[in-house]
Scaffold this motif. Structure first.
Motif, mmCIF file in Angstrom:
data_model
loop_
_atom_site.group_PDB
_atom_site.id
_atom_site.type_symbol
_atom_site.label_atom_id
_atom_site.label_comp_id
_atom_site.label_asym_id
_atom_site.label_seq_id
_atom_site.Cartn_x
_atom_site.Cartn_y
_atom_site.Cartn_z
ATOM 1 N N MET A 234 -7.413 0.003 -9.184
ATOM 2 C CA MET A 234 -7.368 -0.104 -7.735
ATOM 3 C C MET A 234 -7.215 -1.556 -7.309
ATOM 4 N N VAL A 235 -6.223 -1.799 -6.452
ATOM 5 C CA VAL A 235 -6.000 -3.155 -5.946
ATOM 6 C C VAL A 235 -6.186 -3.245 -4.443
ATOM 7 N N GLY A 236 -6.387 -2.117 -3.770
ATOM 8 C CA GLY A 236 -6.611 -2.134 -2.322
ATOM 9 C C GLY A 236 -7.241 -0.846 -1.861
ATOM 10 N N ILE A 237 -8.011 -0.932 -0.771
ATOM 11 C CA ILE A 237 -8.676 0.242 -0.204
ATOM 12 C C ILE A 237 -8.701 0.074 1.311
ATOM 13 N N GLU A 238 -8.449 1.174 2.036
ATOM 14 C CA GLU A 238 -8.518 1.160 3.500
ATOM 15 C C GLU A 238 -8.804 2.554 4.000
ATOM 16 N N VAL A 239 -9.226 2.624 5.243
ATOM 17 C CA VAL A 239 -9.430 3.915 5.895
ATOM 18 C C VAL A 239 -8.326 4.075 6.928
ATOM 19 N N ILE A 240 -7.727 5.272 6.965
ATOM 20 C CA ILE A 240 -6.622 5.527 7.887
ATOM 21 C C ILE A 240 -6.918 6.747 8.733
ATOM 22 N N GLN A 241 -6.208 6.867 9.850
ATOM 23 C CA GLN A 241 -6.352 8.020 10.723
ATOM 24 C C GLN A 241 -5.729 9.238 10.057
ATOM 25 N N ALA A 242 -6.442 10.340 10.028
ATOM 26 C CA ALA A 242 -5.909 11.551 9.400
ATOM 27 C C ALA A 242 -5.253 12.443 10.431
#
Length: 106
Positions: free
Chosen positions: A98-106
Motif C-alpha cells: 500500500m502506497v496511499g489511502i483515502e476515503v471517498i464518497q460512495a
C-alpha cells in the motif's frame, strides 16, 4: 352495520399506520453530508490494508493505492460502501504494497 363501522375504523388505523411509517414518525431524517465534511478518518494497517469510518451520516468507502512487483504498476482496491460510523475495509494483494489511502464518497 356494526361490521361496517369496524371495517371503517380498521381502515383508518391501517391508513394512519402506513402514513406514519412512510413519513417516518420515529425521527427527523438528516441529509447526508459530503465526505469531506463528515469528519472521516482513515487508518493504515501495516502498509497492507486500511479502513475508514465517518462521524457524520454519509455514504463512504476506503480507497487504497497499491503497487505490484517485480514490474511496478499501480492499482486500486476499494472497500465496501458503508454508512456513517460503519467501517469500510480493504487490503492490497501483498505485504507492504500500500502506497496511499483515502476515503471517498460512495
Amino acid at each position: 352495520m356494526l361490521s361496517a363501522k369496524r371495517f371503517a375504523a380498521s381502515a383508518v388505523v391501517v391508513t394512519a399506520t402506513a402514513a406514519a411509517t412512510f413519513v417516518g414518525i420515529g425521527g427527523v431524517a438528516q441529509a447526508d453530508v459530503p465526505v469531506w465534511q463528515a469528519n472521516c478518518h482513515v487508518y493504515n494497517i501495516f502498509n497492507t490494508g486500511g479502513m475508514a469510518n465517518c462521524e457524520l451520516p454519509t455514504w463512504h468507502q476506503v480507497k487504497l493505492t497499491c503497487v505490484a512487483w517485480p514490474v511496478p504498476f499501480v492499482y486500486w482496491k476499494y472497500g465496501p460502501a458503508q454508512y456513517g460510523q460503519n467501517q469500510s475495509w480493504a487490503s492490497c494483494d501483498s505485504l507492504n504494497a500500500m502506497v496511499g489511502i483515502e476515503v471517498i464518497q460512495a
